[in-house]
Design an enzyme around this catalytic site. Structure first.
Site, short mmCIF file in Angstrom:
data_model
loop_
_atom_site.label_atom_id
_atom_site.label_comp_id
_atom_site.label_asym_id
_atom_site.label_seq_id
_atom_site.Cartn_x
_atom_site.Cartn_y
_atom_site.Cartn_z
N ARG A 63 -2.41 -2.76 -17.20
CA ARG A 63 -2.03 -2.15 -18.47
C ARG A 63 -0.83 -2.81 -19.13
O ARG A 63 -0.69 -2.81 -20.35
CB ARG A 63 -1.68 -0.69 -18.21
CG ARG A 63 -2.45 0.24 -19.05
CD ARG A 63 -2.20 1.63 -18.69
NE ARG A 63 -0.82 1.88 -18.30
CZ ARG A 63 -0.37 3.09 -18.02
NH1 ARG A 63 -1.18 4.11 -18.09
NH2 ARG A 63 0.88 3.28 -17.65
N LYS A 168 -8.98 1.05 0.77
CA LYS A 168 -8.93 2.39 1.32
C LYS A 168 -7.88 3.22 0.56
O LYS A 168 -6.99 2.61 -0.03
CB LYS A 168 -8.61 2.34 2.82
CG LYS A 168 -7.15 1.90 3.10
CD LYS A 168 -6.73 2.18 4.48
CE LYS A 168 -5.86 3.39 4.58
NZ LYS A 168 -4.46 3.24 4.24
N HIS A 198 -7.56 -3.45 6.17
CA HIS A 198 -6.85 -4.69 6.49
C HIS A 198 -6.67 -4.90 7.99
O HIS A 198 -6.48 -6.03 8.45
CB HIS A 198 -5.52 -4.79 5.73
CG HIS A 198 -4.40 -4.00 6.33
ND1 HIS A 198 -4.22 -2.68 6.08
CD2 HIS A 198 -3.40 -4.36 7.17
CE1 HIS A 198 -3.16 -2.25 6.74
NE2 HIS A 198 -2.64 -3.26 7.41
N LYS A 202 -6.77 -8.62 10.98
CA LYS A 202 -5.72 -9.08 11.90
C LYS A 202 -6.35 -9.89 13.02
O LYS A 202 -7.35 -9.46 13.61
CB LYS A 202 -4.96 -7.88 12.49
CG LYS A 202 -4.13 -7.11 11.46
CD LYS A 202 -3.45 -5.92 12.12
CE LYS A 202 -2.78 -5.03 11.08
NZ LYS A 202 -1.34 -5.15 11.02
N GLU A 236 4.97 3.51 13.82
CA GLU A 236 5.82 2.79 12.86
C GLU A 236 7.22 3.38 12.86
O GLU A 236 7.37 4.59 13.04
CB GLU A 236 5.24 2.92 11.45
CG GLU A 236 3.87 2.31 11.29
CD GLU A 236 3.34 2.51 9.89
OE1 GLU A 236 3.56 1.64 9.04
OE2 GLU A 236 2.71 3.55 9.65
N ASP A 255 -4.61 8.54 6.13
CA ASP A 255 -3.99 7.24 5.88
C ASP A 255 -4.25 6.24 7.02
O ASP A 255 -4.48 5.06 6.76
CB ASP A 255 -2.47 7.44 5.70
CG ASP A 255 -1.75 6.16 5.30
OD1 ASP A 255 -2.24 5.48 4.39
OD2 ASP A 255 -0.72 5.84 5.91
N HIS A 260 -8.06 2.64 10.15
CA HIS A 260 -7.51 1.70 11.12
C HIS A 260 -7.77 2.12 12.57
O HIS A 260 -8.26 1.33 13.38
CB HIS A 260 -6.00 1.55 10.92
CG HIS A 260 -5.60 1.20 9.51
ND1 HIS A 260 -6.41 0.49 8.67
CD2 HIS A 260 -4.47 1.46 8.81
CE1 HIS A 260 -5.79 0.33 7.51
NE2 HIS A 260 -4.62 0.91 7.57
N LYS A 360 4.75 7.98 11.59
CA LYS A 360 5.85 7.31 10.89
C LYS A 360 7.16 7.70 11.56
O LYS A 360 7.26 8.76 12.18
CB LYS A 360 5.91 7.78 9.43
CG LYS A 360 4.64 7.56 8.64
CD LYS A 360 4.62 6.20 8.03
CE LYS A 360 3.40 6.00 7.15
NZ LYS A 360 3.04 4.59 7.03
C1 BG6 Z 1 -1.67 1.11 5.54
C2 BG6 Z 1 -1.12 2.50 5.45
O1 BG6 Z 1 -3.06 1.12 5.40
O2 BG6 Z 1 -1.33 0.55 6.80
C3 BG6 Z 1 0.38 2.51 5.65
O3 BG6 Z 1 -1.44 3.05 4.17
C4 BG6 Z 1 0.73 1.80 6.93
O4 BG6 Z 1 0.89 3.83 5.64
C5 BG6 Z 1 0.07 0.43 7.02
O5 BG6 Z 1 2.14 1.64 6.97
C6 BG6 Z 1 0.26 -0.19 8.38
O6 BG6 Z 1 -0.24 -1.49 8.35
P1 BG6 Z 1 0.42 -2.64 9.23
O7 BG6 Z 1 -0.43 -3.84 8.96
O8 BG6 Z 1 1.81 -2.78 8.77
O9 BG6 Z 1 0.30 -2.16 10.66
#
Ligand code: BG6
Length: 523
Positions: A63, A168, A198, A202, A236, A255, A260, A360
């Protein structure tokens, strides 16, 4: 579907890489965070490696009313920041930025996409050609983008292939994921849709399959006869930063687990595929999710734990609790931690618990899968009250990417005493080359038409079938214990109790693996 891959040699220290056909890459949400932090650095690196055809064009769409020059400038700043000043190569950037263009457009206005079609043709010598669309936007914009692409005929494959990558979360539950899939299917065929997770890009995640099916050593013991339990951890230290708005709606279950962690679970538990191709691999993964029975409300209460962080210390610094983060309600009931026990009801895994946890603001950032083996049947070398430590294979996704195998060895000396030792494989040491970023791998796969590492519609739905009952039970009964773990801790106490009931224990997050033997045969 033909997969067009031509290997090209790259600079030293990097492995051979596929080369994609020339195409136009259209990024929706081009001024957003994902584009800046992940997509641009990844594309820039692919170009540097020679993986992008010279004629490849990239059109950022968003935008913001900026022109191509301003867009190039802001992307340069983003790539500089992502790579770090030392690794940024100004010469390389000058070459790469020639590919970059910008088209200002309200993504919610389907009528504006005809202009985008005209722009693609204008830049691409009059033809639409091959196109890769990337929805790097919040989920709410996916439907309007699909509308716009449909109205402008941009999904048509007569003039070249057209593929779309969708980020996602794919839906918020089963019903919304199905509705979204139906919506996308109104414009794109399934073979054109690349649902990205993602984690699958990896290297260490892909290596799970190589470890299991590329070696004859491990597969014979990869079953309930030898394995006691499996732990999958994605911890994390980060909080939710500026993503409070999104996170309040999502929570840790949506999330991290519905994508994942479920993917990691499938890779560690799946049967060998008949071939390493997109459908064969995805069929076997989906079988895993389908073999898990969705939980009843009573099972949710018994086999899941949710948590929310309060204030605490991370690496010596005081950090606020979740409810004090920006865009978070002061009485928020959103979970920032999940632990759950799943059972895979098949011949290979019956009776083996698979424990998943993610959170987290935990003690340490670590993503790993730990496969715990049963104790030897006879405690030949242990004293009367002691047990030999069982073997553990830990597949470390991050950090210290690699694999650690714990086994017992004789401690030197006149007594027959054992000690736990580690065999530690480290990617960096073994290959001494840069490990590609997940987004590089996945972008290149999508450009080459290889969907193996992307999620199919039935896979997304199979995952939601397991998550929906948990969401429903939690919605029914909000937690009255939040916040229930301090930032910088190992997580809620209840997560330890979840495993203790079965005589199991999480690996400590706050312990670094070393090769130092842990002496003595301990219980
Ligand atoms: C994302 C989540 O898909 O993956 C995040 O939305 C998370 O909350 C992240 O922090 C973690 O990815 P990575 O590659 O840093 O382990």
């Amino acid at each position: 579907m033909t997969i067009n891959i031509e290997a090209v040699a790259t600079r030293s220290g990097e492995s051979a890489i596929a080369k994609a056909e020339a195409c136009v890459i259209v990024i929706f949400g081009a001024t957003g965070d994902l584009t800046k932090r992940k997509l641009m650095p990844a594309l820039c690196h692919l170009a540097r490696q020679g993986a992008l055809a010279e004629a490849t064009l990239i059109i950022g769409v968003d935008r913001e009313p900026v022109d191509t020059d301003a867009f190039r400038e802001s992307m340069q700043a983003a790539v500089r920041e992502a790579k770090g000043e030392q690794l940024f190569d100004a010469g390389e950037w000058c070459h790469f930025e020639q590919k970059l263009n910008y088209f200002a457009c309200d993504l919610k206005e389907p009528g504006r996409y005809a202009g985008l079609a005209a722009r693609i043709q204008e830049l691409n010598g009059g033809a639409l050609g091959n196109r890769l669309y990337y929805c790097a936007t919040p989920p709410t914009l996916v439907a309007p983008i699909i509308d716009g692409i449909g109205v402008a005929g941009l999904a048509d494959e007569t003039a070249g292939w057209a593929r779309i990558i969708i980020e996602k979360p794919f839906g918020r539950d089963l019903a919304s994921a199905q509705a979204l899939s139906d919506y996308v299917a109104g414009v794109f065929l399934e073979h054109q849709i690349y649902r990205i997770d993602h984690y699958l890009g990896k290297e260490t995640v892909q290596n799970i399959l190589v470890f299991r099916f590329g070696n004859a050593l491990f597969e014979p013991v990869w079953n309930r006869n030898h394995i006691d339990y499996v732990e999958i951890t994605a911890a994390e230290t980060l909080g939710i930063g500026h993503r409070g708005g999104y996170y309040e709606e999502a929570g840790a279950l949506r999330d991290m687990v519905t994508n994942h962690l479920m993917q990691l679970l499938a890779l560690i538990a799946m049967e060998p595929p008949i071939a390493f191709d997109a459908d064969a691999v995805r069929d076997k993964k989906i079988q895993v999710w389908r073999t898990i029975k969705p939980m009843t409300a009573a099972e949710v209460a018994e086999k899941t734990v949710r948590g929310q962080y309060g204030s605490g210390q991370i690496e010596g610094h005081a950090v606020p609790g979740y409810r004090e983060e920006s865009s978070v309600a002061s009485d928020s009931n959103t979970e920032t931690y999940v632990a759950a026990e799943f059972r895979i009801e098949n011949w290979r895994w019956a009776g083996v618990p698979f424990y998943l946890r993610t959170g987290k603001r935990l003690a340490r950032g670590v993503t790993e899968l730990a496969v715990h083996f049963k104790r030897p049947p006879q405690p030949l070398f242990a004293g009367k009250t002691e047990f030999i430590e069982p073997n553990v294979i830990a597949l470390r996704i991050h950090p210290n990417e690699g694999i650690d195998i714990r086994f017992d060895a004789k401690q030197p000396g006149s007594e027959m005493q054992t000690a736990s030792v580690h065999m530690d494989f480290r990617y960096q040491q073994a290959f001494n080359m840069r490990i590609p970023e997940a987004y590089e791998t996945l972008l290149l796969d999508a450009l080459c038409g290889d969907a193996t590492l992307f999620t199919r519609r039935d896979g997304v739905e199979a995952q939601w079938r397991l998550i929906d009952p948990i969401l429903a039970a939690w919605r029914q009964q909000p937690s009255d214990a939040f916040p229930n773990y301090a930032a910088g801790s190992e997580g809620p106490k209840a997560a330890d109790e979840l495993l203790a009931r079965n005589g199991h224990q999480w690996r400590l997050l706050d312990s670094q693996l070393t090769n130092t033997p842990q002496t003595g045969a301990t219980k």
